[in-house]
Design an enzyme around this catalytic site. Sequence first.
Site, PDB file in Angstrom:
ATOM      1  N   LYS A  10      94.151 -54.364   1.892  1.00 48.03           N
ATOM      2  CA  LYS A  10      93.018 -54.061   3.121  1.00 48.03           C
ATOM      3  C   LYS A  10      91.478 -54.203   2.410  1.00 48.03           C
ATOM      4  O   LYS A  10      91.557 -54.267   1.290  1.00 48.03           O
ATOM      5  CB  LYS A  10      93.534 -52.571   3.362  1.00 48.03           C
ATOM      6  CG  LYS A  10      94.588 -52.125   3.860  1.00 48.03           C
ATOM      7  CD  LYS A  10      95.093 -50.934   4.501  1.00 48.03           C
ATOM      8  CE  LYS A  10      96.166 -50.797   5.026  1.00 48.03           C
ATOM      9  NZ  LYS A  10      96.501 -49.328   5.815  1.00 48.03           N
ATOM     10  N   TYR A  50      97.479 -52.779  14.894  1.00 45.29           N
ATOM     11  CA  TYR A  50      97.726 -51.527  14.942  1.00 45.29           C
ATOM     12  C   TYR A  50      98.102 -50.859  16.294  1.00 45.29           C
ATOM     13  O   TYR A  50      97.685 -49.526  16.363  1.00 45.29           O
ATOM     14  CB  TYR A  50      96.708 -50.716  13.941  1.00 45.29           C
ATOM     15  CG  TYR A  50      97.180 -50.980  12.592  1.00 45.29           C
ATOM     16  CD1 TYR A  50      97.958 -50.309  12.052  1.00 45.29           C
ATOM     17  CD2 TYR A  50      96.051 -51.789  11.837  1.00 45.29           C
ATOM     18  CE1 TYR A  50      98.192 -50.500  10.708  1.00 45.29           C
ATOM     19  CE2 TYR A  50      96.269 -51.946  10.143  1.00 45.29           C
ATOM     20  CZ  TYR A  50      97.451 -51.126   9.749  1.00 45.29           C
ATOM     21  OH  TYR A  50      97.463 -51.286   8.448  1.00 45.29           O
ATOM     22  N   PHE A  58      92.934 -41.315  14.968  1.00 44.64           N
ATOM     23  CA  PHE A  58      92.087 -42.062  13.628  1.00 44.64           C
ATOM     24  C   PHE A  58      92.194 -43.626  14.202  1.00 44.64           C
ATOM     25  O   PHE A  58      91.682 -44.479  13.441  1.00 44.64           O
ATOM     26  CB  PHE A  58      92.820 -41.857  12.517  1.00 44.64           C
ATOM     27  CG  PHE A  58      94.351 -42.192  12.504  1.00 44.64           C
ATOM     28  CD1 PHE A  58      94.916 -43.665  12.189  1.00 44.64           C
ATOM     29  CD2 PHE A  58      95.403 -41.271  12.573  1.00 44.64           C
ATOM     30  CE1 PHE A  58      96.090 -43.776  12.367  1.00 44.64           C
ATOM     31  CE2 PHE A  58      96.573 -41.531  12.410  1.00 44.64           C
ATOM     32  CZ  PHE A  58      97.087 -42.773  12.496  1.00 44.64           C
ATOM     33  N   ARG A  86     107.730 -50.506   0.114  1.00 40.28           N
ATOM     34  CA  ARG A  86     107.285 -49.337   0.688  1.00 40.28           C
ATOM     35  C   ARG A  86     107.141 -48.293  -0.631  1.00 40.28           C
ATOM     36  O   ARG A  86     106.174 -47.396  -0.856  1.00 40.28           O
ATOM     37  CB  ARG A  86     107.738 -48.693   1.651  1.00 40.28           C
ATOM     38  CG  ARG A  86     107.031 -49.591   3.146  1.00 40.28           C
ATOM     39  CD  ARG A  86     107.618 -49.070   4.648  1.00 40.28           C
ATOM     40  NE  ARG A  86     106.933 -47.600   4.776  1.00 40.28           N
ATOM     41  CZ  ARG A  86     105.804 -47.554   5.642  1.00 40.28           C
ATOM     42  NH1 ARG A  86     105.252 -48.609   6.031  1.00 40.28           N
ATOM     43  NH2 ARG A  86     105.529 -46.415   5.687  1.00 40.28           N
ATOM     44  N   THR A  92     101.241 -42.786   2.445  1.00 39.68           N
ATOM     45  CA  THR A  92     100.228 -43.223   3.209  1.00 39.68           C
ATOM     46  C   THR A  92      98.914 -42.483   2.530  1.00 39.68           C
ATOM     47  O   THR A  92      97.902 -43.053   2.387  1.00 39.68           O
ATOM     48  CB  THR A  92     100.370 -42.696   4.557  1.00 39.68           C
ATOM     49  OG1 THR A  92     101.484 -43.349   4.852  1.00 39.68           O
ATOM     50  CG2 THR A  92      99.254 -43.269   5.249  1.00 39.68           C
ATOM     51  N   ARG A 103      99.091 -47.466  -4.210  1.00 37.03           N
ATOM     52  CA  ARG A 103      98.142 -46.452  -3.486  1.00 37.03           C
ATOM     53  C   ARG A 103      97.742 -45.267  -4.626  1.00 37.03           C
ATOM     54  O   ARG A 103      96.331 -45.223  -4.355  1.00 37.03           O
ATOM     55  CB  ARG A 103      98.711 -45.908  -2.249  1.00 37.03           C
ATOM     56  CG  ARG A 103      98.905 -46.947  -1.170  1.00 37.03           C
ATOM     57  CD  ARG A 103      99.602 -46.567   0.046  1.00 37.03           C
ATOM     58  NE  ARG A 103      99.400 -47.168   1.288  1.00 37.03           N
ATOM     59  CZ  ARG A 103     100.178 -47.220   2.280  1.00 37.03           C
ATOM     60  NH1 ARG A 103     101.315 -46.557   2.328  1.00 37.03           N
ATOM     61  NH2 ARG A 103      99.936 -47.866   3.477  1.00 37.03           N
ATOM     62  N   ASN A 113      93.551 -47.041   2.239  1.00 37.97           N
ATOM     63  CA  ASN A 113      94.464 -46.913   1.370  1.00 37.97           C
ATOM     64  C   ASN A 113      95.262 -48.088   0.656  1.00 37.97           C
ATOM     65  O   ASN A 113      96.364 -48.227   0.448  1.00 37.97           O
ATOM     66  CB  ASN A 113      95.567 -46.137   1.923  1.00 37.97           C
ATOM     67  CG  ASN A 113      96.314 -46.564   3.228  1.00 37.97           C
ATOM     68  OD1 ASN A 113      95.872 -47.660   3.789  1.00 37.97           O
ATOM     69  ND2 ASN A 113      97.347 -45.645   3.905  1.00 37.97           N
ATOM     70  N   HIS A 116      98.938 -52.544   3.173  1.00 35.54           N
ATOM     71  CA  HIS A 116      99.832 -52.242   4.212  1.00 35.54           C
ATOM     72  C   HIS A 116     101.201 -52.896   3.860  1.00 35.54           C
ATOM     73  O   HIS A 116     101.286 -54.070   3.189  1.00 35.54           O
ATOM     74  CB  HIS A 116      99.369 -53.106   5.493  1.00 35.54           C
ATOM     75  CG  HIS A 116     100.417 -53.223   6.557  1.00 35.54           C
ATOM     76  ND1 HIS A 116     101.001 -52.080   7.330  1.00 35.54           N
ATOM     77  CD2 HIS A 116     100.966 -54.358   6.752  1.00 35.54           C
ATOM     78  CE1 HIS A 116     101.722 -52.554   8.134  1.00 35.54           C
ATOM     79  NE2 HIS A 116     101.967 -53.688   7.760  1.00 35.54           N
ATOM     80  N   GLU A 127     104.859 -59.110  12.123  1.00 36.94           N
ATOM     81  CA  GLU A 127     103.721 -59.181  11.284  1.00 36.94           C
ATOM     82  C   GLU A 127     103.470 -60.507  10.491  1.00 36.94           C
ATOM     83  O   GLU A 127     102.297 -61.009  10.717  1.00 36.94           O
ATOM     84  CB  GLU A 127     103.588 -58.122  10.628  1.00 36.94           C
ATOM     85  CG  GLU A 127     103.712 -56.838  11.293  1.00 36.94           C
ATOM     86  CD  GLU A 127     103.776 -55.631  10.485  1.00 36.94           C
ATOM     87  OE1 GLU A 127     103.704 -54.311  11.078  1.00 36.94           O
ATOM     88  OE2 GLU A 127     103.910 -55.754   9.272  1.00 36.94           O
TER      89      GLU A 127
HETATM   90  P1  ATP Z   1     100.482 -49.173   7.002  1.00 36.99           P
HETATM   91  O1  ATP Z   1     101.060 -49.293   8.232  1.00 36.99           O
HETATM   92  O2  ATP Z   1      98.962 -49.453   6.952  1.00 36.99           O
HETATM   93  O3  ATP Z   1     101.327 -49.766   6.001  1.00 36.99           O
HETATM   94  P2  ATP Z   1     101.671 -46.287   6.747  1.00 36.99           P
HETATM   95  O4  ATP Z   1     102.866 -47.114   7.256  1.00 36.99           O
HETATM   96  O5  ATP Z   1     101.812 -45.764   5.383  1.00 36.99           O
HETATM   97  O6  ATP Z   1     100.476 -47.534   6.586  1.00 36.99           O
HETATM   98  P3  ATP Z   1     101.000 -45.444   9.163  1.00 36.99           P
HETATM   99  O7  ATP Z   1     101.202 -44.052   9.758  1.00 36.99           O
HETATM  100  O8  ATP Z   1     101.640 -46.571   9.714  1.00 36.99           O
HETATM  101  O9  ATP Z   1     101.029 -45.584   7.710  1.00 36.99           O
HETATM  102  O10 ATP Z   1      99.386 -45.500   9.597  1.00 36.99           O
HETATM  103  C1  ATP Z   1      98.842 -46.698   9.443  1.00 36.99           C
HETATM  104  C2  ATP Z   1      97.490 -46.823   8.880  1.00 36.99           C
HETATM  105  O11 ATP Z   1      96.693 -45.893   9.623  1.00 36.99           O
HETATM  106  C3  ATP Z   1      97.538 -45.831   7.506  1.00 36.99           C
HETATM  107  O12 ATP Z   1      97.733 -46.805   6.429  1.00 36.99           O
HETATM  108  C4  ATP Z   1      96.034 -45.544   7.345  1.00 36.99           C
HETATM  109  O13 ATP Z   1      95.116 -46.644   6.845  1.00 36.99           O
HETATM  110  C5  ATP Z   1      95.654 -45.077   8.916  1.00 36.99           C
HETATM  111  N1  ATP Z   1      96.051 -43.377   8.817  1.00 36.99           N
HETATM  112  C6  ATP Z   1      97.116 -43.034   9.029  1.00 36.99           C
HETATM  113  N2  ATP Z   1      97.043 -41.741   9.191  1.00 36.99           N
HETATM  114  C7  ATP Z   1      95.632 -41.599   9.268  1.00 36.99           C
HETATM  115  C8  ATP Z   1      94.858 -40.342   9.294  1.00 36.99           C
HETATM  116  N3  ATP Z   1      95.411 -39.062   9.320  1.00 36.99           N
HETATM  117  N4  ATP Z   1      93.468 -40.322   9.033  1.00 36.99           N
HETATM  118  C9  ATP Z   1      93.069 -41.580   9.124  1.00 36.99           C
HETATM  119  N5  ATP Z   1      93.660 -42.761   8.726  1.00 36.99           N
HETATM  120  C10 ATP Z   1      95.068 -42.677   9.043  1.00 36.99           C
HETATM  121 MG    MG Z   2     102.749 -48.313   9.176  1.00 34.98          MG
END
Ligand code: ATP
Ligand code: MG
Length: 138
Positions: A10, A50, A58, A86, A92, A103, A113, A116, A127
Site C-alpha cells: 500500500k 474496495y 472509513f 493472510r 488488519t 503489518r 496497514n 493487502h 483482484e
Molecule cells: P485488506 O482487504 O486491505 O487486505 P483486511 O482484509 O485485513 O485488509 P478489511 O476488513 O478488508 O481488512 O478492510 C480493508 C481495509 O480498510 C483495511 O486493510 C484498512 O486499510 C481499512 N480499514 C479497515 N477497518 C478500518 C477502520 N476501522 N478504520 C480505518 N480503516 C480501516
Molecule cells: Mg480485506
Amino acid sequence: MANTTLMMIKPDAVENGHIGNILQKVTSAGFQIKALKLTQLAKSDAERFYAVHSERPFYPELVAFMSRGPIVAAVLEKENAVVDFRNLIGATNPVEAAEGTIRKLYATSIGENAVHGSDSDENAAIEAAFHFAGRECF
Ligand code: ATP
Ligand code: MG
C-alpha cells in the site's frame, strides 16, 4: 495444489521505503511471484477495488489513502496461498498483528496497514484480473 493470492504493497509502505523488505519476506515465506508491477490507483479504481466496504464509515478515508501514491501489485503462488499470505501479513490492526508479521513490522495504523491480501480464492482471481492482463501473468 498451488493456488494464488493478490498482494498490494500500500502507499504508506511504498512511501516509507519498504518495498524491498516486504518482497524479501514474501519470497522467503515460499511465495512465487507470478505477476508484479508498480502502479497507482485512480480514486475510481480504489472505489471499485474496495466497493465491498462502500457503506463503512472509513470508506472515504480508505479510498483517499489507497489512491494517494504508488502501490506495488503482485500475484503470488503457493500451496494454500490465501490463508498462508493472510497469516504472513497479520491482523488488519497492526496493534493486534502477531510478532514478525508484515503489518507488525511495517504498518502504522489500522487504516495505513502496509499490505493487502485477498480474502478468498474467488476474490484472488477477481483482484488479479483487476490489476493484470493475461500476458503480464507468468
Ligand atoms: P485488506 O482487504 O486491505 O487486505 P483486511 O482484509 O485485513 O485488509 P478489511 O476488513 O478488508 O481488512 O478492510 C480493508 C481495509 O480498510 C483495511 O486493510 C484498512 O486499510 C481499512 N480499514 C479497515 N477497518 C478500518 C477502520 N476501522 N478504520 C480505518 N480503516 C480501516
Ligand atoms: Mg480485506
